[in-house]
Design a protein around this motif. Sequence first.
Motif, PDB file in Angstrom:
ATOM      1  N   ASN A 192     -20.609  42.527  16.954  1.00 46.48           N
ATOM      2  CA  ASN A 192     -19.638  41.432  16.856  1.00 46.48           C
ATOM      3  C   ASN A 192     -20.264  40.181  16.249  1.00 46.48           C
ATOM      4  O   ASN A 192     -19.629  39.478  15.456  1.00 46.48           O
ATOM      5  CB  ASN A 192     -19.072  41.099  18.237  1.00 46.48           C
ATOM      6  CG  ASN A 192     -17.970  42.046  18.662  1.00 46.48           C
ATOM      7  OD1 ASN A 192     -17.357  42.716  17.837  1.00 46.48           O
ATOM      8  ND2 ASN A 192     -17.718  42.117  19.952  1.00 46.48           N
ATOM      9  N   VAL A 226     -21.069  41.158  12.376  1.00 42.98           N
ATOM     10  CA  VAL A 226     -19.918  41.547  11.554  1.00 42.98           C
ATOM     11  C   VAL A 226     -18.684  40.705  11.887  1.00 42.98           C
ATOM     12  O   VAL A 226     -18.007  40.193  10.992  1.00 42.98           O
ATOM     13  CB  VAL A 226     -19.604  43.052  11.733  1.00 42.98           C
ATOM     14  CG1 VAL A 226     -18.360  43.445  10.933  1.00 42.98           C
ATOM     15  CG2 VAL A 226     -20.793  43.900  11.307  1.00 42.98           C
ATOM     16  N   GLY A 227     -18.401  40.570  13.170  1.00 44.07           N
ATOM     17  CA  GLY A 227     -17.184  39.867  13.576  1.00 44.07           C
ATOM     18  C   GLY A 227     -17.174  38.401  13.201  1.00 44.07           C
ATOM     19  O   GLY A 227     -16.143  37.871  12.764  1.00 44.07           O
ATOM     20  N   CYS A 230     -16.532  37.833   9.412  1.00 41.20           N
ATOM     21  CA  CYS A 230     -15.185  38.313   9.079  1.00 41.20           C
ATOM     22  C   CYS A 230     -14.114  37.358   9.596  1.00 41.20           C
ATOM     23  O   CYS A 230     -13.129  37.072   8.897  1.00 41.20           O
ATOM     24  CB  CYS A 230     -14.967  39.709   9.655  1.00 41.20           C
ATOM     25  SG  CYS A 230     -15.847  41.011   8.780  1.00 41.20           S
ATOM     26  N   ASN A 231     -14.287  36.863  10.805  1.00 42.16           N
ATOM     27  CA  ASN A 231     -13.319  35.908  11.347  1.00 42.16           C
ATOM     28  C   ASN A 231     -13.345  34.593  10.582  1.00 42.16           C
ATOM     29  O   ASN A 231     -12.294  33.980  10.348  1.00 42.16           O
ATOM     30  CB  ASN A 231     -13.599  35.660  12.836  1.00 42.16           C
ATOM     31  CG  ASN A 231     -13.045  36.750  13.724  1.00 42.16           C
ATOM     32  OD1 ASN A 231     -11.839  36.921  13.834  1.00 42.16           O
ATOM     33  ND2 ASN A 231     -13.928  37.505  14.361  1.00 42.16           N
ATOM     34  N   CYS A 274     -17.435  35.753  19.502  1.00 43.65           N
ATOM     35  CA  CYS A 274     -18.586  36.344  18.803  1.00 43.65           C
ATOM     36  C   CYS A 274     -19.794  35.406  18.837  1.00 43.65           C
ATOM     37  O   CYS A 274     -20.931  35.850  19.030  1.00 43.65           O
ATOM     38  CB  CYS A 274     -18.214  36.659  17.355  1.00 43.65           C
ATOM     39  SG  CYS A 274     -17.028  38.005  17.149  1.00 43.65           S
ATOM     40  N   SER A 305     -14.118  42.264  15.993  1.00 46.52           N
ATOM     41  CA  SER A 305     -14.524  42.649  14.641  1.00 46.52           C
ATOM     42  C   SER A 305     -13.457  43.481  13.942  1.00 46.52           C
ATOM     43  O   SER A 305     -13.245  43.338  12.735  1.00 46.52           O
ATOM     44  CB  SER A 305     -15.836  43.449  14.697  1.00 46.52           C
ATOM     45  OG  SER A 305     -16.883  42.673  15.224  1.00 46.52           O
TER      46      SER A 305
END
Length: 301
Positions: free
Chosen positions: A46, A49-50, A53-54, A86, A267
């Motif tokens: 998270n 990657v999360g 991405c967020n 995250c 994520s």
Amino acid sequence: MTTMMNSTSSLFLNSSSRGPPPWFQFSVCSVAPYGFIFYFGVKVFNLLVGTPCNVLVLWQIASRKSDACTSDIFIFNLAVMDAFFCLMTPIEMVNRLLLDDQRIWYFQRFAYGIKDVAPLYLVCICMDRYMAVVHPILFTGNRDNKIRFGISAVVWGLILAYALTKSILGVMSVNELFSGLILFSFALMVFCNLSVIWALRRCVSGKEEMHPVKRKAFKMVLIILAIIITNYLPPVALMPFVSYYSFVAFRCQISISVFSIMDLSCSIEPLLYITKMDRRDARCCGRCLHRRRKKEEAGKV
């Protein structure tokens, strides 16, 4: 049941005398560490990657000047919550592994409280898509974003109230409320999404191509349905059978794994949203970044 609890308590006391490993919430979990290994793996995933991405989802929605979806307000708020959760990963891991500071535990419970109630924004997205497809006339008359801002403010009020209660009074103070919330959200989201899919299928039958707006709604519904099944079906399926598991099986293996799967939504949600982005949006993002890079290079010269 009493015998099981007594044996569990004695096991806990015996293992406590030896000192629990630093990464286990309960010392008896030393015999079943794999759930916690998965838990920390999800945390790291998270974070790596999360979080970006967020942030990308937030930037994409904030920079969109036209062709905005009415659900973007709810998606934006959901991305804010997921990004915050995250970013809590380093603090939680340091505190859980090294510090064990009670003040930080309050903050951690607050963060988990926010994550617990995140499905409310998924419910808002589902309801928005449901109204757009199943009741288009009513939806057209209520496209004003002020309504959605008001709904978002109410949801944030509920989220903060829940998170503060969990932080101050402890996890058990909101345990039943959390179970009811997950069951309610799951049932409502499934109903809305299946209703939308059914309505869209009826509209498309006999036609060669779906209207772009309805195609967009259909994609959104499929994404949310995938999130529901992947991240929220496991805890819903688990709840009726809690009493059948031993303490070690439930606390050390099942619950930690199930809630880790829920945490993965931080994520999965932005990743699915990014894959839904139109190529035009992606090209726009690329052009903006290219222009910014050229301006920076020109400034250096």
